[in-house]
Design a protein around this motif. Sequence first.
Motif, PDB file in Angstrom:
ATOM      1  N   PHE A   1      53.076  34.772  44.440  1.00 52.21           N
ATOM      2  CA  PHE A   1      53.159  35.635  43.256  1.00 52.21           C
ATOM      3  C   PHE A   1      52.331  35.059  42.117  1.00 52.21           C
ATOM      4  N   MET A   2      52.441  33.760  41.885  1.00 54.26           N
ATOM      5  CA  MET A   2      51.704  33.133  40.795  1.00 54.26           C
ATOM      6  C   MET A   2      50.196  33.234  41.012  1.00 54.26           C
ATOM      7  N   ALA A   3      49.735  32.895  42.224  1.00 57.05           N
ATOM      8  CA  ALA A   3      48.301  32.921  42.511  1.00 57.05           C
ATOM      9  C   ALA A   3      47.744  34.335  42.417  1.00 57.05           C
ATOM     10  N   THR A   4      48.499  35.313  42.905  1.00 62.97           N
ATOM     11  CA  THR A   4      48.041  36.707  42.825  1.00 62.97           C
ATOM     12  C   THR A   4      47.920  37.150  41.370  1.00 62.97           C
ATOM     13  N   GLY A   5      48.915  36.810  40.565  1.00 63.67           N
ATOM     14  CA  GLY A   5      48.866  37.176  39.149  1.00 63.67           C
ATOM     15  C   GLY A   5      47.684  36.548  38.434  1.00 63.67           C
ATOM     16  N   LEU A   6      47.427  35.265  38.694  1.00 65.35           N
ATOM     17  CA  LEU A   6      46.301  34.593  38.048  1.00 65.35           C
ATOM     18  C   LEU A   6      44.974  35.211  38.462  1.00 65.35           C
ATOM     19  N   LEU A   7      44.821  35.517  39.745  1.00 63.61           N
ATOM     20  CA  LEU A   7      43.561  36.110  40.213  1.00 63.61           C
ATOM     21  C   LEU A   7      43.345  37.489  39.601  1.00 63.61           C
ATOM     22  N   VAL A   8      44.401  38.291  39.543  1.00 64.90           N
ATOM     23  CA  VAL A   8      44.269  39.640  38.972  1.00 64.90           C
ATOM     24  C   VAL A   8      43.920  39.563  37.489  1.00 64.90           C
ATOM     25  N   LEU A   9      44.642  38.735  36.746  1.00 69.04           N
ATOM     26  CA  LEU A   9      44.373  38.616  35.317  1.00 69.04           C
ATOM     27  C   LEU A   9      42.987  38.035  35.052  1.00 69.04           C
ATOM     28  N   SER A  10      42.551  37.107  35.887  1.00 71.81           N
ATOM     29  CA  SER A  10      41.219  36.521  35.709  1.00 71.81           C
ATOM     30  C   SER A  10      40.127  37.519  36.057  1.00 71.81           C
ATOM     31  N   SER A  11      40.335  38.301  37.108  1.00 68.27           N
ATOM     32  CA  SER A  11      39.317  39.273  37.516  1.00 68.27           C
ATOM     33  C   SER A  11      39.124  40.361  36.472  1.00 68.27           C
ATOM     34  N   PHE A  12      40.188  40.705  35.751  1.00 70.42           N
ATOM     35  CA  PHE A  12      40.084  41.724  34.701  1.00 70.42           C
ATOM     36  C   PHE A  12      39.711  41.133  33.352  1.00 70.42           C
ATOM     37  N   GLY A  13      39.500  39.811  33.292  1.00 66.30           N
ATOM     38  CA  GLY A  13      39.030  39.180  32.068  1.00 66.30           C
ATOM     39  C   GLY A  13      40.097  38.834  31.061  1.00 66.30           C
ATOM     40  N   VAL A  14      41.372  39.095  31.386  1.00 67.53           N
ATOM     41  CA  VAL A  14      42.430  38.718  30.446  1.00 67.53           C
ATOM     42  C   VAL A  14      42.488  37.203  30.317  1.00 67.53           C
ATOM     43  N   LEU A  15      42.362  36.514  31.438  1.00 67.30           N
ATOM     44  CA  LEU A  15      42.241  35.061  31.431  1.00 67.30           C
ATOM     45  C   LEU A  15      40.773  34.708  31.539  1.00 67.30           C
ATOM     46  N   ASN A  16      40.281  33.935  30.608  1.00 66.40           N
ATOM     47  CA  ASN A  16      38.874  33.568  30.591  1.00 66.40           C
ATOM     48  C   ASN A  16      38.735  32.227  29.887  1.00 66.40           C
ATOM     49  N   PRO A  17      37.564  31.604  29.945  1.00 62.45           N
ATOM     50  CA  PRO A  17      37.402  30.279  29.328  1.00 62.45           C
ATOM     51  C   PRO A  17      37.694  30.230  27.839  1.00 62.45           C
ATOM     52  N   SER A  18      37.562  31.353  27.139  1.00 61.28           N
ATOM     53  CA  SER A  18      37.847  31.330  25.705  1.00 61.28           C
ATOM     54  C   SER A  18      39.341  31.188  25.424  1.00 61.28           C
ATOM     55  N   PHE A  19      40.172  31.518  26.396  1.00 60.74           N
ATOM     56  CA  PHE A  19      41.618  31.303  26.279  1.00 60.74           C
ATOM     57  C   PHE A  19      41.891  29.887  26.759  1.00 60.74           C
ATOM     58  N   ARG A  20      41.715  28.951  25.863  1.00 58.18           N
ATOM     59  CA  ARG A  20      41.815  27.542  26.213  1.00 58.18           C
ATOM     60  C   ARG A  20      43.228  27.217  26.709  1.00 58.18           C
ATOM     61  N   GLY A  21      43.303  26.653  27.913  1.00 56.91           N
ATOM     62  CA  GLY A  21      44.599  26.321  28.493  1.00 56.91           C
ATOM     63  C   GLY A  21      45.357  27.521  29.034  1.00 56.91           C
ATOM     64  N   GLY A  22      44.711  28.682  29.047  1.00 59.50           N
ATOM     65  CA  GLY A  22      45.409  29.900  29.447  1.00 59.50           C
ATOM     66  C   GLY A  22      45.813  29.919  30.907  1.00 59.50           C
ATOM     67  N   TYR A  23      44.957  29.391  31.777  1.00 59.21           N
ATOM     68  CA  TYR A  23      45.268  29.428  33.208  1.00 59.21           C
ATOM     69  C   TYR A  23      46.546  28.654  33.505  1.00 59.21           C
ATOM     70  N   VAL A  24      46.667  27.474  32.917  1.00 60.80           N
ATOM     71  CA  VAL A  24      47.851  26.651  33.160  1.00 60.80           C
ATOM     72  C   VAL A  24      49.080  27.278  32.514  1.00 60.80           C
ATOM     73  N   SER A  25      48.946  27.738  31.285  1.00 64.00           N
ATOM     74  CA  SER A  25      50.092  28.311  30.576  1.00 64.00           C
ATOM     75  C   SER A  25      50.610  29.564  31.271  1.00 64.00           C
ATOM     76  N   VAL A  26      49.722  30.493  31.573  1.00 57.09           N
ATOM     77  CA  VAL A  26      50.130  31.734  32.230  1.00 57.09           C
ATOM     78  C   VAL A  26      50.615  31.441  33.649  1.00 57.09           C
ATOM     79  N   GLY A  27      49.928  30.538  34.331  1.00 54.90           N
ATOM     80  CA  GLY A  27      50.357  30.174  35.680  1.00 54.90           C
ATOM     81  C   GLY A  27      51.759  29.601  35.687  1.00 54.90           C
ATOM     82  N   MET A  28      52.066  28.754  34.700  1.00 49.27           N
ATOM     83  CA  MET A  28      53.413  28.192  34.607  1.00 49.27           C
ATOM     84  C   MET A  28      54.435  29.296  34.354  1.00 49.27           C
ATOM     85  N   GLY A  29      54.094  30.231  33.479  1.00 48.57           N
ATOM     86  CA  GLY A  29      55.012  31.336  33.205  1.00 48.57           C
ATOM     87  C   GLY A  29      55.255  32.200  34.429  1.00 48.57           C
TER      88      GLY A  29
END
Length: 696
Positions: A407-435
Amino acid sequence: MHSDSRRSVIFCSLLALTQAFYIPGFSIKSYKDGEMIPLFVNKVYSDNSELQYAYTELPFVCPPTGRIRTGGFTSGASLSLNLGEVLRGDRITVSDYELLMGTDDEIHYLCSHTVDRAGLKRTMELIRDGYVAEWIVDNLPGATSFQTTDKSRKYYAAGFKIGEEVITGPGAEPQYFLNNHVTLAIRYHRAPGKDGDQGKKVIVGFEVYPKSIEAGNRTEDGLPGDIQTENHLELIPRSNSTGEIDETDGATLTIPYTYSVYFREEEKLEWQNRWDMYFVAQDDSSNIHWLAIVNSLVISGLLTAVVAVILARTVRGDIKVYKDGGLDDVKVRSKRARGTRSPRKSAEKGGLLDQIADIEGDADVSSDDESLDDITGWKLVHGDVFRTPAYGGLLAPLVGSGTQLIFMATGLLVLSSFGVLNPSFRGGYVSVGMGLFVLAGLFSGYFSSRVYKTFGGQLWQKNVFVTATLIPGLLFATVFILNLFVWAQASSTAIPFGTLVGLVALWLLIQLPLVYIGGWYGYVMVGAWSHPIKANVIPRQIPVQSWYTKSFQAILLAGFIPFAVIFIELMFVFKSLWQDKSGYYYVFGFMSVVSVILVVTVVEVTIVATYVMLCTENYHWWWQSFLVGGSSSLWIFGYLVWYYFAKLHISGFVSSLLFFCYGLLACAVYGLLTGTIGFLSAYAFVRRIYGAIKAD
């Protein structure tokens, strides 16, 4: 009229909410001419080390004075960081650098800082290890500018060198020069919309050009007489009176710092595309990404053909023969596999075969051997294939935690593919992944409890507790132990004690209750999966297995195929993490495609491996399917070890320890995820084929 006013108020409120809602990377900040732009200093990091250090805590850095106030920031103040930023070692502080939009500053004095001999030694070590500094302006990391190999385009690499190591000749002692002057190039574009009409600008580039300038030949204001001088600042303490090298223990070196600022307009670069400059080098490798996808599709296509043959021809043909010949043929074949029994025993009781028949409600055993050639091995274990596996109380929590990771990996991939998670969101991958991981505790408890009840477990509360604590507990314990080594190195990568307490609270106060709720629903409300065939009382003997069907060999061989699917894309991930100065991986569209192909490949490999295993009359497929699904993690870790020795230049015991331990941890998490996919697909396959032979 009153109704219209109410609608207007509601509309304005919603509009205000939409303006307040912030998606990282999509909030534009515009500046008018003369407006102060804050410059943040973050940390230093190196390709040769896993340890990072807060920039303001370095011995050669001028401490912030607190005299600069702009935009609600005061120099020297530390910014509040999200969980991901803390875990990745960020320590962002407001600096004393003064940047005024649109105002060039040819030379500006910052400060002079005195460094003792111990501080100079530490600075030399950082320069020798290739450390680069990360500064931030308008959420853009300061970049070193490069050109592509064909010199047609410019691209950025985040960070800039803090100094230079120079070796003049063979056997000569290295010289260390500190970069005490920086030229800051701020590239801007006309702001969109009304702000642009008012003359405001947005920042689309932040370049840093470091330079080493000698401490002597300075004006009373601390400015160098010639900014273009080739005389550099060497890290050697000198006497203040004579300027000669000072060999005493109390020797110090006073380092003057200056900077220049230039603003340049970029007419062709829009604000929403400003991060593209950091990815130009990766864009040039898009053909290789397509090659990775083609490679993955070819491998997956071949496997699909094999599975199609198994399902459409072999299995369906076997089921047809099974139905035509009846269950008696299988029982006779089972009798032959166990060895011929004495005529007396066969006549009196029929031995174990009659017990099997009694359990299935059919005690009529046939002795017709003419149809045995049409019966294959996988049908012979129909009475044992759903037997509860050994250590099922451990397999159930692992499967539950695996669904949590899916579930976590699928959510991260979907959010990253749509640009919600991106390098400008510093620390976003870890924070959202933890959530996502914490919220997925519901899925973890649900699947774990259903598998546990399917295995006949009775203590579902105990299973819930094990599910909620086993994998998170092992992860936390490993991170905590490694964190002790990082603390000893005074690295910013060390997780603060308060953050550790917060993680424990997140784990025990939020995730554990969610796992309990999911576990209660899965065990009490939904219950176990039903099996089409009951298990025999006495397990049948498993014949000697071929070398390629034995556990270790089968796991190792099966794991190579999924590894081959992701090998090329994995190369880019490794390079982005440990070799590229930018450190940003952004082609999540390619990764999503490869991930889908990987999942299909894991499913197909596990089905083929399970089918081959059952055909050899080995019914211990439960754990085997889980291990086969996750077996590519062994190859990934092997590739990681090769990459360390062949491509990287990491030095130091602690850095090497962190690399291998965190690499092993990542591979274990990946193996748990893919192992769960393999287990669930094999379980569905086995239920399907044995349900088909029972349906008649």
